[in-house]
Write a protein that holds these residues in place. Sequence first.
Motif, short mmCIF file in Angstrom:
data_model
loop_
_atom_site.label_atom_id
_atom_site.label_comp_id
_atom_site.label_asym_id
_atom_site.label_seq_id
_atom_site.Cartn_x
_atom_site.Cartn_y
_atom_site.Cartn_z
N VAL A 249 1.62 8.51 -5.00
CA VAL A 249 1.85 7.91 -6.09
C VAL A 249 2.19 8.77 -7.52
N TYR B 28 -5.66 5.52 0.55
CA TYR B 28 -4.24 4.52 0.05
C TYR B 28 -4.66 4.02 -1.49
N SER B 29 -3.79 3.68 -2.35
CA SER B 29 -3.22 2.87 -2.89
C SER B 29 -2.24 1.67 -3.66
N TYR C 43 0.88 -1.20 -0.06
CA TYR C 43 -0.08 0.01 0.04
C TYR C 43 0.37 0.97 0.48
N ASN D 255 -1.91 8.00 -0.75
CA ASN D 255 -2.45 8.47 -2.28
C ASN D 255 -1.33 9.62 -3.20
N PHE E 224 -1.11 1.31 -10.60
CA PHE E 224 -1.39 1.18 -9.19
C PHE E 224 -3.17 1.67 -8.88
N LYS E 225 -3.74 0.81 -7.94
CA LYS E 225 -4.83 0.03 -8.40
C LYS E 225 -5.47 1.74 -6.14
N PRO E 226 -5.78 1.78 -7.22
CA PRO E 226 -6.98 2.58 -5.62
C PRO E 226 -7.61 2.22 -4.79
#
Lengths: 185, 125
Positions: free
Chosen positions: A108, A172-173, A102, A105, A165-167
């Motif tokens: 990122v 967090y992402s 994690y 954000n 990157f996955k939100p």
Amino acid sequence: MVDVYRLYERMQDNNIMLSFKGEVSFDLVKSVLDILEGRLEKIEDNPKVKKKVFNILVECLQNLGHHVETSGPAVDRDSHDNTALLMIWTEQGDYRVATGNYIKNENVEKLKAHIDKINSFESRQELRAFYQSILGNQQFSEKGGGGLGFIDIARKSGQKLDYNFKPVDEQYSFFSFQITIPKGA
Amino acid sequence: MKLLSLEGSNITPEIKFDGDMGKLSLKGRSIPENALEFYQPIFEWLDEYLNSPQQKTIVHVQFDYFNTSSSKCILDVLKRIDRIDEAGHDVLIKWYYDENDEDMMEAGEDYSALLEAPFELLEIE
């Protein structure tokens, strides 16, 4: 009951050398490196590849460890701040390392820009010049390595850095990262 | 001058700095969690040595592995050697790498490009 045998077979079929999910402490990093060094000693004849794989693992683990350090202790039990995933496997002689963790954000964009920049270089020479410019730059943080880790991974593997990157939520992402170390690299 | 001698480990290099002989050596692997903490006493020793170095100082560097956290510290060690060179004393940095270890050879070249002091790259079998 979970079908443990099936799980085992699946991991075996996928040539997984090591798979870990949990908190990344320095003791863990040391143990993982010990285990993998032993494994590499057994399965890899090419000393050059052995060194590359080990080196890249060191950097991948350092990236994970560094992330944990900077994000601080988990505030509550549900916090997904400090756990990470690491997997190493082989595919037709190539080594593959994947990590997942994690990331806040707000961090990122910076990380994405850094990796994109590394991937944008067409030649080894350009990548090397970028490494040297950061190393020679007095400004760079002694603690974090100033982003040299990803450059080093790209240089040693000779491959592009694969990431995503996955939100996850407002804070967090999830950062997924994968690198291949070709056989006979 | 006091001998600086640190035994090598799985994550830190063997350090042997002999000020009276002007012979300094770093050997092994450098992948500590906190590189700065490990290199701090080495910097301090060098800063003292800089005050009255030998006519000739030879530095042997032979790493198997080092992580990128150590890379800046290694540069800071070698920058101090540069200062001995600038002060007009003889210095020589000898960078050893295993046969076939192009990455370690390149690492030596990278450092050499950032330094003024005489720098030799030596392949070992």
